[in-house]
Design an enzyme around this catalytic site. Structure first.
Site, mmCIF file in Angstrom:
data_model
loop_
_atom_site.group_PDB
_atom_site.id
_atom_site.type_symbol
_atom_site.label_atom_id
_atom_site.label_comp_id
_atom_site.label_asym_id
_atom_site.label_seq_id
_atom_site.Cartn_x
_atom_site.Cartn_y
_atom_site.Cartn_z
ATOM 1 N N HIS A 282 4.000 -0.670 10.255
ATOM 2 C CA HIS A 282 4.390 -1.573 11.336
ATOM 3 C C HIS A 282 5.843 -1.989 11.113
ATOM 4 C CE1 HIS A 282 3.790 -4.590 8.286
ATOM 5 N NE2 HIS A 282 2.524 -4.265 8.173
ATOM 6 N N GLY B 256 7.145 -4.515 9.908
ATOM 7 C CA GLY B 256 7.417 -5.077 8.583
ATOM 8 C C GLY B 256 7.783 -3.966 7.599
ATOM 9 N N HIS B 257 6.970 -2.907 7.576
ATOM 10 C CA HIS B 257 7.287 -1.771 6.688
ATOM 11 C C HIS B 257 8.648 -1.168 7.052
ATOM 12 C CE1 HIS B 257 2.708 -1.406 6.556
ATOM 13 N NE2 HIS B 257 3.032 -1.522 5.289
ATOM 14 N N GLN C 185 -7.159 -0.719 -6.214
ATOM 15 C CA GLN C 185 -6.801 -2.114 -5.945
ATOM 16 C C GLN C 185 -7.776 -2.804 -4.989
ATOM 17 O OE1 GLN C 185 -2.869 -0.798 -4.270
ATOM 18 N NE2 GLN C 185 -3.118 -2.570 -2.954
ATOM 19 N N LYS D 158 5.663 -10.934 2.096
ATOM 20 C CA LYS D 158 4.343 -11.410 2.526
ATOM 21 C C LYS D 158 3.377 -11.354 1.329
ATOM 22 C CE LYS D 158 1.188 -9.210 5.001
ATOM 23 N NZ LYS D 158 -0.073 -9.470 4.250
ATOM 24 N N GLN E 289 2.364 -10.293 -5.468
ATOM 25 C CA GLN E 289 2.475 -8.879 -5.837
ATOM 26 C C GLN E 289 3.916 -8.538 -6.221
ATOM 27 O OE1 GLN E 289 0.702 -5.304 -3.704
ATOM 28 N NE2 GLN E 289 2.693 -5.298 -2.717
ATOM 29 N N MET F 169 3.257 -9.841 10.078
ATOM 30 C CA MET F 169 2.791 -8.479 10.342
ATOM 31 C C MET F 169 2.000 -7.965 9.149
ATOM 32 S SD MET F 169 5.425 -6.555 12.680
ATOM 33 C CE MET F 169 6.041 -7.362 14.157
ATOM 34 N N SER G 32 -1.084 -4.619 8.272
ATOM 35 C CA SER G 32 -1.931 -3.534 8.793
ATOM 36 C C SER G 32 -3.310 -4.086 9.147
ATOM 37 C CB SER G 32 -2.062 -2.418 7.756
ATOM 38 O OG SER G 32 -0.778 -1.969 7.393
#
Ligand code: PAF
Length: 288
Positions: free
Chosen positions: A34, A36-37, A64, A156, A160, A191, A193
């Protein structure tokens, strides 16, 4: 744009780039791309400059996901991902399968892991106990395969990104980790997935995450002294659970560098939220 599915072929290409002194930017993803990526891809392009190469990995990493999580239904659309990467000027998509990434007995029986022992204990680490071990393991493997000079992660997934930075420092990966801002829909929803799961009025209910971050920010800016974290958490829980399909998993106030929870919330404190909207678990965060 090349699409590479084998680890050996990707490593050959990476070695060639290294010999030629080519700067490589890397964006690891699980696909279903999306905006964001794509902003991470643009950042990687800027960081590598003219003559540099940008690689994107697309791999839904089984290690994960917990046993009750959404691995099998995680959204996938490889053809669309390829089109978006081509339009964005990506040089290589690395899209391995499980046999490439977890050779031998497969992901279930894989026996070598990378785990970070401090930053990964709280928040996502508490709610999803094996999650970060899977992330650090696959990201370490991807770094060894793609051998980038710089890797770009989205904020986001704030925890991580902090853990990957710590791992890269502790294990001497010769690369820079860059953390890029969260991209939001016009109404504020971060955003993701997983937003694809938000059917019907769940999409509108998901806005409660954004509203909570905003409410906490206003409260902190108006307060003359630190606000007790426990009080703000209780207020956020009430606000969030007014949406009928919403259930708060956690709200945590913490120091943005150490990720250590704080008891008094002030400007600069970081807030992270994990909220179930129906069966979909969404996360978001902001600096207050
Ligand atoms: O953020 C993600 O999409 C994943 O956790 C990552 C970094 C690609 C590892 O699988």
């Amino acid at each position: 744009m090349r699409i590479i599915k084998s680890v050996a072929a990707m490593q050959r290409l990476a070695r060639g780039w290294q010999r030629a002194g080519t700067r490589v930017g890397f964006v690891p993803t699980m696909g279903y791309l999306h905006a964001g990526h794509m902003s991470l891809v643009q950042r990687a392009r800027r960081l590598t400059g003219r003559g540099g190469k940008v690689a994107v990995s697309i791999y839904v990493n089984p290690t994960q996901f917990g046993p009750q999580e959404d691995l099998s239904r995680y959204p996938r659309d490889f053809a669309r991902d390829v089109r978006l990467c081509r339009e964005a000027g990506v040089d290589v998509i690395f899209a391995p399968d499980n046999a490439q990434m977890y050779p031998g007995a497969g992901a279930d029986k894989f026996s070598t892991f990378v785990s970070e022992g401090e930053l990964s204990r709280s928040m996502e680490g508490q709610s999803r106990p094996t999650h970060f071990r899977g992330v650090t393991t696959v990201v370490a493997k991807l770094f060894n395969i793609v051998q980038p000079d710089v890797a770009v992660f989205g904020s986001k997934d704030y925890q991580q990104a902090a853990i990957v930075k710590r791992m890269a420092r502790d294990l001497n990966f010769p690369l820079k980790i860059v953390v890029a801002p969260t991209v939001r829909e016009a109404d504020g929803l971060a955003m993701s997935s997983r937003n694809k799961y938000l059917t019907g009025d769940l999409r509108a209910q998901a806005l409660v995450l954004w509203r909570s971050l905003q409410q906490a920010r206003v409260a902190v800016r108006e307060a003359a002294r630190p606000i007790p974290a426990a009080r703000l958490k209780a207020e956020l829980k009430r606000l969030i659970e007014c949406a009928p399909a919403a259930r708060l998993d956690y709200a945590e106030f913490f120091d943005p560098v150490t990720l250590v929870p704080v008891s008094g919330v002030t400007r600069g404190t970081h807030l992270a939220l994990a909220v179930f909207i129906g069966k979909t678990r969404l996360i978001d965060n902001t600096q207050l």
